[in-house]
Design a protein around this motif. Structure first.
Motif, mmCIF file in Angstrom:
data_model
loop_
_atom_site.group_PDB
_atom_site.id
_atom_site.type_symbol
_atom_site.label_atom_id
_atom_site.label_comp_id
_atom_site.label_asym_id
_atom_site.label_seq_id
_atom_site.Cartn_x
_atom_site.Cartn_y
_atom_site.Cartn_z
ATOM 1 N N ASP A 15 78.224 24.816 5.826
ATOM 2 C CA ASP A 15 78.123 26.274 5.780
ATOM 3 C C ASP A 15 76.889 26.805 6.496
ATOM 4 O O ASP A 15 76.689 28.019 6.579
ATOM 5 C CB ASP A 15 78.096 26.757 4.320
ATOM 6 N N LEU A 16 76.053 25.926 7.024
ATOM 7 C CA LEU A 16 74.790 26.359 7.640
ATOM 8 C C LEU A 16 74.925 26.821 9.085
ATOM 9 O O LEU A 16 73.999 27.391 9.644
ATOM 10 C CB LEU A 16 73.749 25.234 7.558
ATOM 11 N N VAL A 17 76.081 26.544 9.708
ATOM 12 C CA VAL A 17 76.282 26.973 11.090
ATOM 13 C C VAL A 17 77.732 27.423 11.233
ATOM 14 O O VAL A 17 78.648 26.792 10.722
ATOM 15 C CB VAL A 17 75.909 25.843 12.094
ATOM 16 N N ASP A 18 77.918 28.562 11.891
ATOM 17 C CA ASP A 18 79.249 29.142 12.040
ATOM 18 C C ASP A 18 79.925 28.650 13.313
ATOM 19 O O ASP A 18 79.265 28.333 14.308
ATOM 20 C CB ASP A 18 79.161 30.672 12.104
ATOM 21 N N TYR A 19 81.242 28.600 13.274
ATOM 22 C CA TYR A 19 82.021 28.316 14.477
ATOM 23 C C TYR A 19 82.032 29.560 15.356
ATOM 24 O O TYR A 19 82.070 30.675 14.855
ATOM 25 C CB TYR A 19 83.468 27.956 14.119
ATOM 26 N N GLN A 20 81.999 29.334 16.676
ATOM 27 C CA GLN A 20 82.142 30.431 17.630
ATOM 28 C C GLN A 20 83.139 29.996 18.694
ATOM 29 O O GLN A 20 83.045 28.873 19.211
ATOM 30 C CB GLN A 20 80.796 30.778 18.257
ATOM 31 N N LYS A 21 84.068 30.861 19.005
ATOM 32 C CA LYS A 21 85.136 30.552 19.949
ATOM 33 C C LYS A 21 84.558 30.109 21.293
ATOM 34 O O LYS A 21 83.693 30.766 21.847
ATOM 35 C CB LYS A 21 86.046 31.763 20.134
ATOM 36 N N GLY A 22 85.032 28.943 21.763
ATOM 37 C CA GLY A 22 84.618 28.429 23.067
ATOM 38 C C GLY A 22 83.188 27.943 23.137
ATOM 39 O O GLY A 22 82.642 27.799 24.228
ATOM 40 N N GLN A 23 82.563 27.658 21.988
ATOM 41 C CA GLN A 23 81.143 27.319 21.961
ATOM 42 C C GLN A 23 80.845 26.051 21.167
ATOM 43 O O GLN A 23 81.602 25.661 20.291
ATOM 44 C CB GLN A 23 80.351 28.452 21.295
ATOM 45 N N VAL A 24 79.712 25.463 21.505
ATOM 46 C CA VAL A 24 79.056 24.487 20.652
ATOM 47 C C VAL A 24 77.827 25.207 20.113
ATOM 48 O O VAL A 24 77.023 25.719 20.885
ATOM 49 C CB VAL A 24 78.614 23.226 21.432
ATOM 50 N N VAL A 25 77.714 25.291 18.798
ATOM 51 C CA VAL A 25 76.598 26.002 18.174
ATOM 52 C C VAL A 25 75.756 24.975 17.429
ATOM 53 O O VAL A 25 76.295 24.098 16.749
ATOM 54 C CB VAL A 25 77.116 27.077 17.195
ATOM 55 N N SER A 26 74.441 25.075 17.562
ATOM 56 C CA SER A 26 73.563 24.132 16.864
ATOM 57 C C SER A 26 72.449 24.872 16.147
ATOM 58 O O SER A 26 72.076 25.980 16.523
ATOM 59 C CB SER A 26 72.971 23.123 17.842
ATOM 60 N N LYS A 27 71.936 24.214 15.094
ATOM 61 C CA LYS A 27 70.808 24.743 14.347
ATOM 62 C C LYS A 27 69.957 23.563 13.901
ATOM 63 O O LYS A 27 70.449 22.647 13.246
ATOM 64 C CB LYS A 27 71.305 25.523 13.130
ATOM 65 N N PHE A 40 75.667 20.827 14.033
ATOM 66 C CA PHE A 40 76.448 21.400 15.125
ATOM 67 C C PHE A 40 77.804 21.861 14.617
ATOM 68 O O PHE A 40 78.360 21.262 13.699
ATOM 69 C CB PHE A 40 76.727 20.343 16.206
ATOM 70 N N SER A 41 78.347 22.875 15.257
ATOM 71 C CA SER A 41 79.761 23.203 15.094
ATOM 72 C C SER A 41 80.360 23.253 16.497
ATOM 73 O O SER A 41 79.725 23.708 17.450
ATOM 74 C CB SER A 41 79.960 24.533 14.368
ATOM 75 N N PHE A 42 81.560 22.723 16.613
ATOM 76 C CA PHE A 42 82.261 22.653 17.891
ATOM 77 C C PHE A 42 83.586 23.387 17.773
ATOM 78 O O PHE A 42 84.362 23.100 16.857
ATOM 79 C CB PHE A 42 82.595 21.195 18.247
ATOM 80 N N ASP A 43 83.856 24.296 18.685
ATOM 81 C CA ASP A 43 85.199 24.851 18.762
ATOM 82 C C ASP A 43 86.100 23.770 19.362
ATOM 83 O O ASP A 43 85.614 22.820 19.999
ATOM 84 C CB ASP A 43 85.216 26.111 19.630
ATOM 85 N N LYS A 44 87.393 23.879 19.143
ATOM 86 C CA LYS A 44 88.335 22.885 19.656
ATOM 87 C C LYS A 44 88.137 22.692 21.156
ATOM 88 O O LYS A 44 87.961 23.651 21.903
ATOM 89 C CB LYS A 44 89.769 23.325 19.375
ATOM 90 N N ASP A 45 88.126 21.430 21.580
ATOM 91 C CA ASP A 45 88.000 21.016 22.984
ATOM 92 C C ASP A 45 86.605 21.226 23.580
ATOM 93 O O ASP A 45 86.415 21.017 24.775
ATOM 94 C CB ASP A 45 89.056 21.688 23.870
ATOM 95 N N GLU A 46 85.633 21.620 22.792
ATOM 96 C CA GLU A 46 84.255 21.727 23.282
ATOM 97 C C GLU A 46 83.572 20.376 23.122
ATOM 98 O O GLU A 46 83.965 19.564 22.281
ATOM 99 C CB GLU A 46 83.491 22.810 22.527
#
Length: 93
Positions: A15-27, A40-46
């Motif tokens: 729950d500490l990092v949100d998914y974002q469309k077309g993105q790899v998000v890190s904290k 990290f959160s990864f959108d599909k195929d990222e």
């Protein structure tokens, strides 16, 4: 040492990092001379392209399925599974 998290608070890592469309998000959660912990959160195929790190990297899949390539060998990890990627060995996520 600790970043982006509070002490003495119950945490759910996924729950500490949100998914974002077309993105790899890190904290970054912890960073010092001995250890770095990033979620990290990864959108599909990222993906994160092939690279090597100066220290071992341990990954744990918190939700979904991930494909990891370490030294040319592919690993498919599911929720709750972990893998250690040795230092100086090229890996991709």
């Amino acid at each position: 040492m600790y970043k982006n998290i509070e002490k003495q608070v119950k945490l759910r890592l996924k729950d500490l990092v949100d998914y974002q469309k077309g993105q790899v998000v890190s904290k970054t959660l912890v960073q010092n001379e001995a250890v770095s912990m990033t979620i990290f959160s990864f959108d599909k195929d990222e993906e994160i392209s092939t690279h090597a790190a100066g220290g071992d990297a341990m990954v744990t899949v918190l939700e979904g399925v991930g494909r990891f390539t370490v030294g040319g060998q592919e690993f498919i990890l599911h929720e709750g599974e972990s893998l250690i990627m040795p230092k100086n060995i090229p890996h991709a996520v």
